[in-house]
Enzyme design. Structure first.
Site, PDB file in Angstrom:
ATOM      1  N   HIS A   5      27.438   8.920 -27.681  1.00 21.50           N
ATOM      2  CA  HIS A   5      26.146   9.572 -27.423  1.00 21.50           C
ATOM      3  C   HIS A   5      26.118  10.976 -28.014  1.00 21.50           C
ATOM      4  O   HIS A   5      27.132  11.477 -28.502  1.00 21.50           O
ATOM      5  CB  HIS A   5      25.817   9.580 -25.915  1.00 21.50           C
ATOM      6  N   HIS A  65      20.774  17.997 -25.068  1.00 23.55           N
ATOM      7  CA  HIS A  65      19.319  17.882 -25.212  1.00 23.55           C
ATOM      8  C   HIS A  65      18.675  19.120 -24.623  1.00 23.55           C
ATOM      9  O   HIS A  65      19.324  19.887 -23.899  1.00 23.55           O
ATOM     10  CB  HIS A  65      18.816  16.611 -24.501  1.00 23.55           C
ATOM     11  N   ASP A  85       0.819  -1.213   0.000  1.00 21.27           N
ATOM     12  CA  ASP A  85       0.000   0.000   0.000  1.00 21.27           C
ATOM     13  C   ASP A  85       0.854   1.266   0.000  1.00 21.27           C
ATOM     14  O   ASP A  85       0.424   2.335   0.421  1.00 21.27           O
ATOM     15  CB  ASP A  85      -0.925  -0.003   1.228  1.00 21.27           C
ATOM     16  N   HIS A 112      15.171  15.430 -19.944  1.00 20.95           N
ATOM     17  CA  HIS A 112      15.200  15.399 -21.408  1.00 20.95           C
ATOM     18  C   HIS A 112      13.903  16.075 -21.817  1.00 20.95           C
ATOM     19  O   HIS A 112      12.856  15.450 -21.925  1.00 20.95           O
ATOM     20  CB  HIS A 112      15.279  13.965 -21.936  1.00 20.95           C
ATOM     21  N   HIS A 166      24.721   4.538 -18.547  1.00 16.36           N
ATOM     22  CA  HIS A 166      23.596   4.723 -17.619  1.00 16.36           C
ATOM     23  C   HIS A 166      23.829   3.950 -16.328  1.00 16.36           C
ATOM     24  O   HIS A 166      22.897   3.409 -15.736  1.00 16.36           O
ATOM     25  CB  HIS A 166      22.276   4.294 -18.277  1.00 16.36           C
ATOM     26  N   ARG A 171      32.948  12.618 -18.676  1.00 18.24           N
ATOM     27  CA  ARG A 171      31.924  13.458 -19.301  1.00 18.24           C
ATOM     28  C   ARG A 171      31.913  14.785 -18.555  1.00 18.24           C
ATOM     29  O   ARG A 171      32.141  14.817 -17.335  1.00 18.24           O
ATOM     30  CB  ARG A 171      30.537  12.793 -19.234  1.00 18.24           C
ATOM     31  N   ASP A 199      21.054  19.433 -14.776  1.00 21.69           N
ATOM     32  CA  ASP A 199      21.671  18.204 -15.285  1.00 21.69           C
ATOM     33  C   ASP A 199      23.164  18.482 -15.473  1.00 21.69           C
ATOM     34  O   ASP A 199      23.554  19.084 -16.468  1.00 21.69           O
ATOM     35  CB  ASP A 199      20.990  17.843 -16.616  1.00 21.69           C
ATOM     36  N   TYR A 240      34.932   7.614 -23.530  1.00 23.75           N
ATOM     37  CA  TYR A 240      34.786   6.382 -22.736  1.00 23.75           C
ATOM     38  C   TYR A 240      35.669   5.313 -23.372  1.00 23.75           C
ATOM     39  O   TYR A 240      35.413   4.892 -24.499  1.00 23.75           O
ATOM     40  CB  TYR A 240      33.311   5.930 -22.711  1.00 23.75           C
ATOM     41  N   GLU A 291      29.376  18.097 -18.311  1.00 21.63           N
ATOM     42  CA  GLU A 291      28.034  18.526 -18.724  1.00 21.63           C
ATOM     43  C   GLU A 291      27.613  19.781 -17.981  1.00 21.63           C
ATOM     44  O   GLU A 291      27.662  19.828 -16.751  1.00 21.63           O
ATOM     45  CB  GLU A 291      27.017  17.402 -18.440  1.00 21.63           C
ATOM     46  N   GLU A 342      27.235  18.220 -23.304  1.00 23.45           N
ATOM     47  CA  GLU A 342      27.792  17.156 -22.478  1.00 23.45           C
ATOM     48  C   GLU A 342      28.641  16.155 -23.257  1.00 23.45           C
ATOM     49  O   GLU A 342      28.310  14.969 -23.319  1.00 23.45           O
ATOM     50  CB  GLU A 342      26.670  16.427 -21.744  1.00 23.45           C
ATOM     51  N   ASP A 384      27.086  12.231 -12.581  1.00 24.26           N
ATOM     52  CA  ASP A 384      26.059  12.906 -13.382  1.00 24.26           C
ATOM     53  C   ASP A 384      24.843  13.010 -12.473  1.00 24.26           C
ATOM     54  O   ASP A 384      24.170  12.009 -12.209  1.00 24.26           O
ATOM     55  CB  ASP A 384      25.765  12.074 -14.640  1.00 24.26           C
TER      56      ASP A 384
HETATM   57  N1  GLY Z   1      21.493  12.779 -16.908  1.00 26.30           N
HETATM   58  C1  GLY Z   1      20.940  12.468 -18.144  1.00 26.30           C
HETATM   59  C2  GLY Z   1      21.655  13.086 -19.250  1.00 26.30           C
HETATM   60  O1  GLY Z   1      22.743  13.584 -19.059  1.00 26.30           O
HETATM   61  O2  GLY Z   1      21.171  13.180 -20.330  1.00 26.30           O
HETATM   62 MN    MN Z   2      22.110  15.493 -19.987  1.00 23.67          MN
HETATM   63 MN    MN Z   3      23.395  14.282 -17.178  1.00 24.34          MN
END
Ligand code: GLY
Ligand code: MN
Ligand code: MN
Length: 447
Positions: free
Chosen positions: A353, A357, A38, A364, A242, A414, A270, A397, A416, A393, A259
């Site tokens: 990648h 975004h 619940d 996103h 991820h 990375r 982000d 890798y 960002e 970003e 991240d």
């Molecule tokens: N944290 C998700 C991205 O960087 O797109």
């Molecule tokens: Mn991002």
């Molecule tokens: Mn991110």
């Protein structure tokens, strides 16, 4: 944000509906989701619903009516309930909600089935997103059937449906001053969280201990939640894009990639930072870090009105690929020139990648990336315009592979940041987060 903003957005949507001949829009909030037994997941309102209302209670729905005689906005929400309020806390109820959120009318959510057929009668067009909420879809079919059953009295049901998101996405893409202030606050809080994690990090700690520092800072400063699950990835884990287990022990010599961003008053930040666990970048780590930083700088030069959305990605890829050739990550004898390595996608072995975004209510965020009005096969990416918010970003890798210099194995980096496009360029919302090698190493000296 003031209620005038939400009201203005409803009026703007109504005028767009009117321009399509009028009709009825139905925009529900999210449903509560059971976690186990619940016990529900923490409730997060639907972003479209919130964008038009500022209302954060579950079990609510907005109806907008635009026809030849009127334009009105109606909120359906839970009734006041003194018994439930003892257990679950305050709820507005329709009377107070109508006043507080500036709706023309508000009714109990329990009245939907009687009110909706009346509201849908003779509506020209339905503005609705079908397929997102199966239960509501079914109820809507029932309301429409009820309207059609009155056809002998000359009443008609809407015969066309427009996905209301096509109007709302474009509105949400351009942030107003109130939204920008919230996004600045979200990015600033996240930046402090990242700096805090850098100061606390050392070999022997676990990834989740750094995650806890971020979450502590987010909450301490009033952010309601993370905007997405935090990635705290040490060593080889940083090469898992991820990664989310966040349970490994940090080793001397590791890089740590974090991240993480908070959500403040429904707006996301982000931010990614990568730093050495022991406070000092090794020569190989520093080489690749400086490369990623240079690629972000190259992308940044395209973060201004008039650049196309994808220009920044292409600029970053060019710098990264040149660096891959210079460091021997890519073998010139195998991949050829810089242009060859880009054309053949050889760089994707280490950069797989996109470079960013839209960012807003959703991490996103919504909005078309390409021009929609152009017909033909390949629609061009749209131009950046003031009021848009993007992330930039880039990363690199390096998984172990034959021919890849061992000094770089398991390095994942990375960087960002979040950028508001302004009339003459951009504003870095996450500018206070330590980023250069010198800034990071200095931050890590202060436990
Ligand atoms: N944290 C998700 C991205 O960087 O797109
Ligand atoms: Mn991002
Ligand atoms: Mn991110």
């Amino acid at each position: 944000m003031s209620h005038a903003s939400w009201n203005a957005r409803r009026r703007h949507l109504l005028s767009q509906m009117q321009a399509q001949g009028g009709g009825v829009a139905i925009i529900p909030t999210a449903r509560e989701v059971i976690r186990n037994n619940d016990n529900a997941f923490p409730f997060r309102h639907d972003s479209y619903f919130y964008y038009l209302s500022g209302f954060t209670e579950p079990e609510a729905l907005i109806v907008l009516v635009a026809d030849a005689h009127q334009q009105k906005s109606i909120l359906f929400c839970r009734e006041k309930n003194p018994e439930r309020e003892i257990w679950d806390g305050f709820r507005y109820g329709p009377v107070a909600a109508q006043q507080a959120f500036g709706f023309d009318e508000a009714h109990a959510i329990d009245a939907l089935d009687t009110r909706m057929p009346e509201l849908l009668a003779d509506a020209h067009r339905l503005f609705y997103c079908s397929g997102a909420d199966a239960e509501l879809d079914t109820r809507l079919h029932g309301w429409l059937a009820s309207v059609r059953s009155k056809s002998r009295s000359g009443i008609t049901a809407p015969d066309t449906t427009t996905d209301v998101r096509s109007l709302l996405d474009e509105m949400r893409l351009f942030k107003d001053d109130g939204e920008i202030a919230l996004m600045q606050r979200a990015a600033s809080i996240s930046g402090v969280g990242h700096a805090r994690a850098m100061r606390v990090a050392r070999p022997g700690k676990f990834e989740y201990e750094l995650e806890a520092e971020l979450l502590h800072e987010f909450r301490r400063q009033g952010a309601q939640s993370p905007a997405y699950p935090a990635i705290v990835a040490t060593g080889a884990n940083a090469c898992v894009l991820h990664y989310g287990a966040n349970d490994a022990c940090i080793k001397d010599g590791d890089l740590v990639l974090i991240d993480a961003g908070c959500e403040f008053d429904s707006y996301a930040s982000d931010i990614t930072r990568t730093f050495p666990a022991n406070g000092k970048f090794s020569p190989a780590q520093k080489t690749l870090y400086e490369l990623v930083l240079a690629s972000q700088q190259a992308a940044l030069e395209c973060a201004r009105p008039g650049s196309r959305y994808m220009d920044g990605h292409h600029a970053a890829v060019r710098v990264l690929t040149q660096g891959m050739l210079d460091t021997g990550l890519l073998d010139r004898h195998k991949v050829g020139t810089l242009d060859d390595a880009i054309a053949s996608n050889a760089y994707r072995q280490f950069y797989m990648h996109g470079t960013g975004h839209w960012l807003g209510l959703d991490v996103h965020d919504v909005g078309n990336y390409r021009e929609t009005e152009k017909s033909g096969t390949e629609k061009p990416y749209r131009c950046l315009q003031p009021g848009m918010v993007i992330t930039i970003e880039p990363g690199i890798y390096v998984r172990p592979a034959e021919g890849v210099p061992e000094a770089y194995w398991h390095i994942g980096i990375r960087i960002e940041d979040d950028f508001l496009i302004t009339a003459d360029g951009h504003l870095n919302l996450s500018r206070d987060t330590p980023k250069t090698v010198a800034e990071i190493e200095a931050e890590m000296q202060h436990p």
